[in-house]
Design a protein around this motif. Sequence first.
Motif, PDB file in Angstrom:
ATOM      1  N   MET A 141      41.634  33.531  31.531  1.00 28.02           N
ATOM      2  CA  MET A 141      41.701  33.554  33.003  1.00 28.02           C
ATOM      3  C   MET A 141      41.755  34.983  33.529  1.00 28.02           C
ATOM      4  O   MET A 141      41.134  35.319  34.537  1.00 28.02           O
ATOM      5  CB  MET A 141      42.951  32.803  33.494  1.00 28.02           C
ATOM      6  N   TRP A 142      42.535  35.813  32.851  1.00 27.16           N
ATOM      7  CA  TRP A 142      42.659  37.235  33.229  1.00 27.16           C
ATOM      8  C   TRP A 142      41.282  37.902  33.186  1.00 27.16           C
ATOM      9  O   TRP A 142      40.843  38.525  34.158  1.00 27.16           O
ATOM     10  CB  TRP A 142      43.639  37.912  32.270  1.00 27.16           C
ATOM     11  N   ALA A 143      40.603  37.751  32.052  1.00 30.91           N
ATOM     12  CA  ALA A 143      39.289  38.385  31.885  1.00 30.91           C
ATOM     13  C   ALA A 143      38.293  37.817  32.905  1.00 30.91           C
ATOM     14  O   ALA A 143      37.556  38.570  33.553  1.00 30.91           O
ATOM     15  CB  ALA A 143      38.779  38.175  30.459  1.00 30.91           C
ATOM     16  N   GLN A 144      38.294  36.501  33.053  1.00 23.94           N
ATOM     17  CA  GLN A 144      37.356  35.873  34.004  1.00 23.94           C
ATOM     18  C   GLN A 144      37.521  36.452  35.412  1.00 23.94           C
ATOM     19  O   GLN A 144      36.546  36.695  36.111  1.00 23.94           O
ATOM     20  CB  GLN A 144      37.610  34.362  34.085  1.00 23.94           C
ATOM     21  N   GLY A 145      38.772  36.654  35.826  1.00 24.99           N
ATOM     22  CA  GLY A 145      39.043  37.165  37.180  1.00 24.99           C
ATOM     23  C   GLY A 145      38.338  38.497  37.425  1.00 24.99           C
ATOM     24  O   GLY A 145      37.688  38.687  38.459  1.00 24.99           O
ATOM     25  N   TRP A 146      38.437  39.406  36.459  1.00 26.69           N
ATOM     26  CA  TRP A 146      37.830  40.729  36.638  1.00 26.69           C
ATOM     27  C   TRP A 146      36.316  40.659  36.508  1.00 26.69           C
ATOM     28  O   TRP A 146      35.588  41.386  37.192  1.00 26.69           O
ATOM     29  CB  TRP A 146      38.415  41.717  35.629  1.00 26.69           C
ATOM     30  N   ILE A 147      35.860  39.785  35.617  1.00 30.09           N
ATOM     31  CA  ILE A 147      34.405  39.633  35.447  1.00 30.09           C
ATOM     32  C   ILE A 147      33.798  39.066  36.737  1.00 30.09           C
ATOM     33  O   ILE A 147      32.782  39.563  37.238  1.00 30.09           O
ATOM     34  CB  ILE A 147      34.094  38.723  34.229  1.00 30.09           C
ATOM     35  N   ILE A 148      34.442  38.045  37.285  1.00 30.64           N
ATOM     36  CA  ILE A 148      33.921  37.407  38.504  1.00 30.64           C
ATOM     37  C   ILE A 148      33.908  38.399  39.671  1.00 30.64           C
ATOM     38  O   ILE A 148      32.915  38.497  40.409  1.00 30.64           O
ATOM     39  CB  ILE A 148      34.739  36.135  38.838  1.00 30.64           C
ATOM     40  N   ALA A 149      34.999  39.163  39.813  1.00 32.18           N
ATOM     41  CA  ALA A 149      35.054  40.145  40.909  1.00 32.18           C
ATOM     42  C   ALA A 149      33.886  41.135  40.789  1.00 32.18           C
ATOM     43  O   ALA A 149      33.218  41.456  41.784  1.00 32.18           O
ATOM     44  CB  ALA A 149      36.384  40.883  40.881  1.00 32.18           C
ATOM     45  N   GLY A 150      33.608  41.593  39.585  1.00 32.09           N
ATOM     46  CA  GLY A 150      32.518  42.554  39.387  1.00 32.09           C
ATOM     47  C   GLY A 150      31.147  41.908  39.541  1.00 32.09           C
ATOM     48  O   GLY A 150      30.261  42.466  40.186  1.00 32.09           O
ATOM     49  N   PHE A 151      30.980  40.738  38.948  1.00 31.01           N
ATOM     50  CA  PHE A 151      29.663  40.077  38.985  1.00 31.01           C
ATOM     51  C   PHE A 151      29.270  39.655  40.403  1.00 31.01           C
ATOM     52  O   PHE A 151      28.094  39.656  40.753  1.00 31.01           O
ATOM     53  CB  PHE A 151      29.647  38.859  38.048  1.00 31.01           C
ATOM     54  N   LYS A 152      30.272  39.289  41.199  1.00 26.04           N
ATOM     55  CA  LYS A 152      29.976  38.908  42.591  1.00 26.04           C
ATOM     56  C   LYS A 152      29.289  40.070  43.310  1.00 26.04           C
ATOM     57  O   LYS A 152      28.266  39.901  43.963  1.00 26.04           O
ATOM     58  CB  LYS A 152      31.302  38.623  43.311  1.00 26.04           C
ATOM     59  N   ALA A 153      29.863  41.253  43.151  1.00 28.90           N
ATOM     60  CA  ALA A 153      29.285  42.443  43.786  1.00 28.90           C
ATOM     61  C   ALA A 153      27.948  42.804  43.145  1.00 28.90           C
ATOM     62  O   ALA A 153      26.975  43.135  43.838  1.00 28.90           O
ATOM     63  CB  ALA A 153      30.262  43.608  43.659  1.00 28.90           C
ATOM     64  N   LEU A 154      27.883  42.706  41.818  1.00 30.01           N
ATOM     65  CA  LEU A 154      26.662  43.094  41.119  1.00 30.01           C
ATOM     66  C   LEU A 154      25.503  42.155  41.472  1.00 30.01           C
ATOM     67  O   LEU A 154      24.359  42.600  41.631  1.00 30.01           O
ATOM     68  CB  LEU A 154      26.921  43.107  39.608  1.00 30.01           C
ATOM     69  N   GLU A 155      25.804  40.879  41.605  1.00 26.91           N
ATOM     70  CA  GLU A 155      24.764  39.906  41.993  1.00 26.91           C
ATOM     71  C   GLU A 155      24.140  40.335  43.337  1.00 26.91           C
ATOM     72  O   GLU A 155      22.925  40.339  43.488  1.00 26.91           O
ATOM     73  CB  GLU A 155      25.399  38.507  42.080  1.00 26.91           C
ATOM     74  N   THR A 156      24.987  40.733  44.284  1.00 27.99           N
ATOM     75  CA  THR A 156      24.488  41.182  45.595  1.00 27.99           C
ATOM     76  C   THR A 156      23.646  42.453  45.433  1.00 27.99           C
ATOM     77  O   THR A 156      22.557  42.571  46.000  1.00 27.99           O
ATOM     78  CB  THR A 156      25.681  41.481  46.540  1.00 27.99           C
ATOM     79  N   LEU A 157      24.142  43.385  44.649  1.00 28.05           N
ATOM     80  CA  LEU A 157      23.415  44.654  44.474  1.00 28.05           C
ATOM     81  C   LEU A 157      22.069  44.446  43.789  1.00 28.05           C
ATOM     82  O   LEU A 157      21.066  45.059  44.158  1.00 28.05           O
ATOM     83  CB  LEU A 157      24.268  45.642  43.663  1.00 28.05           C
ATOM     84  N   VAL A 158      22.053  43.567  42.786  1.00 27.20           N
ATOM     85  CA  VAL A 158      20.798  43.344  42.057  1.00 27.20           C
ATOM     86  C   VAL A 158      19.802  42.588  42.950  1.00 27.20           C
ATOM     87  O   VAL A 158      18.601  42.863  42.928  1.00 27.20           O
ATOM     88  CB  VAL A 158      21.064  42.631  40.707  1.00 27.20           C
TER      89      VAL A 158
END
Length: 226
Positions: A141-158
């Motif tokens: 859950m800890w890892a997922q939280g940070w991955i999701i926060a980053g991927f959300k932004a990265l998805e928009t940027l890509v």
Amino acid sequence: MSGKNYAGEVSMSLILHDYWRSGASYRVRIGLNLKGLAYTQVSHDLRLNAQNAPEFVNLSPQALVPTLETPKAVLTQSLAILEWLDETYPTPALLPQDPDARAMVRSMCALIACDIHPLHNLRVLKTLERDFDARQTQLDMWAQGWIIAGFKALETLVRRHGDGFSFGSQITMVECFLIPQLNSARRFKTDLSPYETLLAVESKALSLRAVQKAHPDQQPDADKPI
Ligand SMILES: N[C@@H](CCC(=O)N[C@@H](CS)C(=O)NCC(=O)O)C(=O)O
């Protein structure tokens, strides 16, 4: 020691200290393969704490893989290693020429390298387990939280800057970071369905032999599927 690259040119001697499951090493393997460089791999089994063996710490004081030995230096930090590779072997380029474009590519790389990966690195997870009694489900859950926060932004940027690949229509340094991070995200059972642009980039990148060859399962020290 020297090796031949895909073009048959003799490349300088490169020794990559890595580990098959290491996401940060996977980044450098993609970069080396995209450049068509030959390199010798020296594996350090992170599950056995081999990265803390005195001999390796002497070579690489942070006790982390990847570490790249070149004829002139011992390089650490995947971002610095990939920048060195791009400066030393400019073709094919991993960074665009235009300063604004370069900054955007570096920014996407740093989003993963600085703001996602360090939070679920092995030593961080071990600390959560040892000092805070975290169980595997909590670590996930800890890892997922940070991955999701980053991927959300990265998805928009890509979506904004990509055109087949993460930035434009050519593979860049971003894929060196994105492909291993998606692999790690799966290990932490992250739901990747909201990141369809990132997944489309991944499947395009994975069609390239250079990227396929860098996959953890393809490494000489791989002992079981991830
Ligand atoms: N910021 C470093 C991270 C390197 C890193 O965290 N490597 C991990 C494997 S992916 C490691 O060696 N972990 C050993 C440990 O945590 O003790 C880089 O980008 O190279």
